[in-house]
Scaffold this motif. Structure first.
Motif, PDB file in Angstrom:
ATOM      1  N   ASN A  66       0.957  -1.183  -0.114  1.00 20.26           N
ATOM      2  CA  ASN A  66      -0.065  -0.126  -0.225  1.00 20.26           C
ATOM      3  C   ASN A  66       1.036   1.177  -0.039  1.00 20.26           C
ATOM      4  O   ASN A  66       1.862   1.298   0.417  1.00 20.26           O
ATOM      5  CB  ASN A  66      -0.893   0.060   1.198  1.00 20.26           C
ATOM      6  N   ALA A  67       0.343   2.285  -0.725  1.00 16.44           N
ATOM      7  CA  ALA A  67       1.052   3.761  -0.387  1.00 16.44           C
ATOM      8  C   ALA A  67       0.757   4.248   0.963  1.00 16.44           C
ATOM      9  O   ALA A  67      -0.129   3.335   1.622  1.00 16.44           O
ATOM     10  CB  ALA A  67       0.481   4.655  -1.476  1.00 16.44           C
ATOM     11  N   ASN A  68       1.474   5.049   1.178  1.00 18.13           N
ATOM     12  CA  ASN A  68       1.218   5.710   2.472  1.00 18.13           C
ATOM     13  C   ASN A  68       0.488   6.783   2.363  1.00 18.13           C
ATOM     14  O   ASN A  68       0.724   8.028   2.474  1.00 18.13           O
ATOM     15  CB  ASN A  68       2.722   6.222   3.087  1.00 18.13           C
ATOM     16  N   GLY A  69      -0.930   6.489   2.381  1.00 15.61           N
ATOM     17  CA  GLY A  69      -1.962   7.462   2.139  1.00 15.61           C
ATOM     18  C   GLY A  69      -3.347   7.240   2.978  1.00 15.61           C
ATOM     19  O   GLY A  69      -3.131   6.426   3.920  1.00 15.61           O
ATOM     20  N   GLN A  70      -4.325   7.552   2.237  1.00 12.09           N
ATOM     21  CA  GLN A  70      -5.702   7.221   3.147  1.00 12.09           C
ATOM     22  C   GLN A  70      -6.653   6.715   2.243  1.00 12.09           C
ATOM     23  O   GLN A  70      -6.735   6.791   0.890  1.00 12.09           O
ATOM     24  CB  GLN A  70      -6.235   8.517   3.686  1.00 12.09           C
ATOM     25  N   VAL A  71      -7.430   5.818   2.754  1.00 12.32           N
ATOM     26  CA  VAL A  71      -8.672   5.318   2.271  1.00 12.32           C
ATOM     27  C   VAL A  71      -9.832   5.570   3.093  1.00 12.32           C
ATOM     28  O   VAL A  71      -9.907   5.299   4.168  1.00 12.32           O
ATOM     29  CB  VAL A  71      -8.536   3.848   1.660  1.00 12.32           C
ATOM     30  N   ALA A  72     -11.005   6.183   2.312  1.00  9.06           N
ATOM     31  CA  ALA A  72     -12.178   6.460   3.207  1.00  9.06           C
ATOM     32  C   ALA A  72     -11.807   7.343   4.727  1.00  9.06           C
ATOM     33  O   ALA A  72     -12.302   6.943   5.621  1.00  9.06           O
ATOM     34  CB  ALA A  72     -12.909   5.045   3.650  1.00  9.06           C
ATOM     35  N   SER A  73     -10.960   8.197   4.398  1.00  9.50           N
ATOM     36  CA  SER A  73     -10.430   9.069   5.386  1.00  9.50           C
ATOM     37  C   SER A  73      -9.762   8.672   6.517  1.00  9.50           C
ATOM     38  O   SER A  73      -9.619   8.836   7.554  1.00  9.50           O
ATOM     39  CB  SER A  73     -11.822   9.975   6.134  1.00  9.50           C
ATOM     40  N   ALA A  74      -9.196   7.095   6.244  1.00 12.27           N
ATOM     41  CA  ALA A  74      -8.633   6.507   7.351  1.00 12.27           C
ATOM     42  C   ALA A  74      -7.105   6.275   6.836  1.00 12.27           C
ATOM     43  O   ALA A  74      -6.859   5.959   5.581  1.00 12.27           O
ATOM     44  CB  ALA A  74      -9.080   5.303   7.577  1.00 12.27           C
ATOM     45  N   ASP A  75      -6.222   6.188   7.710  1.00 15.37           N
ATOM     46  CA  ASP A  75      -4.827   6.127   7.427  1.00 15.37           C
ATOM     47  C   ASP A  75      -4.611   4.650   6.952  1.00 15.37           C
ATOM     48  O   ASP A  75      -4.872   3.564   7.704  1.00 15.37           O
ATOM     49  CB  ASP A  75      -3.670   6.201   8.503  1.00 15.37           C
ATOM     50  N   LEU A  76      -4.042   4.503   5.752  1.00 16.02           N
ATOM     51  CA  LEU A  76      -3.728   3.044   5.665  1.00 16.02           C
ATOM     52  C   LEU A  76      -2.408   2.579   6.265  1.00 16.02           C
ATOM     53  O   LEU A  76      -2.216   1.332   6.666  1.00 16.02           O
ATOM     54  CB  LEU A  76      -3.040   2.695   4.128  1.00 16.02           C
ATOM     55  N   ILE A  77      -1.394   3.447   6.842  1.00 17.29           N
ATOM     56  CA  ILE A  77      -0.501   3.287   7.480  1.00 17.29           C
ATOM     57  C   ILE A  77      -0.612   4.117   8.913  1.00 17.29           C
ATOM     58  O   ILE A  77       0.045   5.158   8.943  1.00 17.29           O
ATOM     59  CB  ILE A  77       0.915   3.565   6.848  1.00 17.29           C
ATOM     60  N   PRO A  78      -1.370   3.657   9.933  1.00 20.35           N
ATOM     61  CA  PRO A  78      -1.357   4.481  10.958  1.00 20.35           C
ATOM     62  C   PRO A  78      -0.094   4.830  11.770  1.00 20.35           C
ATOM     63  O   PRO A  78       0.435   3.930  12.316  1.00 20.35           O
ATOM     64  CB  PRO A  78      -2.532   3.480  11.784  1.00 20.35           C
TER      65      PRO A  78
END
Length: 298
Positions: free
Chosen positions: A116-128
């Protein structure tokens, strides 16, 4: 800095549900991050051989004792009590966050593979960041990567080049994994290399190939792990391309693409100069020039 990875680990599986842990989070996850086909499996095999310290090459199916992937379907399904692929993105991301919070409490260092990229999906962090201790980020010349990417997914190299330039590129759900959000090669690479909320060590695949002992030693120092030069050299030998290719020939490898003849194909750098259509090489350079220049590929 403590680093407890001295014995085999039992990571979440379809038979071990992960409860949502109470109390404060622990930043223990060390991400093994890369665009697909950039050397992540090699990195994981090295780490498994190094931390388990066997006197013979560790079988490929034993990597899970030291690392696991964030897209695996089985533990998410066990946690959700349903097929998570049917969930809305917002709900799937909440489930994913729950799993990562639980994993973060399992010891003080947990290696988690991600494409995964270090970004967001559905306003949630993919990498918290609240569960992230650090990240090891592998980057590879996208011209070589395109050839491996095409072979892995069973598509044309031209289609691979197109997907690698798509900011919305993703790997959809499969029978064993949930969706993975890649983005373009440039966006993905910068999302990790320019991360601000946790430490990142970025390594070029080509530098690992050129001097694996030095590169892996640098990596171990960077994450605060104990370094034993003899075990580093042994682990490099146990995880070299010939060894991995031989293991795959004997026993197979579950991560091999369904159209691939073999997962471990070349193990070299610069193959694109002989095998990539010059027009596609030019297209990659045009699409990713700034990031390629930053990492010394142009």
């Amino acid at each position: 800095m403590r680093f407890d990875l001295t014995s085999p680990r039992d990571y979440p599986s379809a038979h071990s549900a992960i409860p949502d842990p109470p109390g404060p989070m622990q930043k223990s996850i060390i991400w093994l991050a890369s665009y697909p086909k950039s050397g992540n499996t090699w990195l994981r095999v090295f780490l498994a051989n190094y931390f388990l310290g066997a006197d013979h090459p560790l079988p490929l199916d034993q990597m899970h004792h030291v690392s696991f992937g964030d897209s695996a379907l089985a533990p998410l399904a066990e946690l959700a009590k349903c097929d998570p692929r049917r969930l809305a993105p917002k709900d799937l991301m909440a489930l994913r966050q729950q799993r990562l919070r639980a994993v973060s409490l399992r010891g003080d260092a947990n290696f988690v593979k991600t494409h995964n990229a270090n970004g967001q999906v559905a306003s949630a962090d993919l990498i918290p960041p609240e569960v992230t201790r650090a990240a090891i980020h592998l980057v590879r010349d996208p011209r070589d990567l395109a050839l491996s990417y095409a072979d892995h997914w069973g598509i044309s190299v031209a289609e691979a080049v197109k997907q690698m330039s798509d900011p919305k590129n993703r790997v959809d759900h499969t029978p064993k994994t949930v969706a993975q959000y890649l983005g373009s090669w440039s966006d993905h690479t910068l999302s990790w290399a320019s991360a601000q909320r946790f430490p990142v060590i970025t390594l070029r695949y080509e530098d690992l190939l050129a001097d694996p002992d030095v590169s892996f030693t640098r990596l171990l120092h960077a994450i605060g792990a104990p370094v034993d030069p003899a075990i580093v050299s042994q682990s490099v030998a146990f995880s070299n391309f010939d060894q991995l290719s031989s293991q795959e020939a004997r026993s197979g490898f579950e991560e091999k693409g369904h159209t691939q003849a073999q997962f471990f194909r070349k193990g070299t750098a610069g193959h694109w100069q002989r095998s990539l259509d010059p027009r596609l090489a030019d297209q990659i350079a045009q699409d990713h020039r700034q990031v390629m220049q930053r990492f010394g590929y142009l």
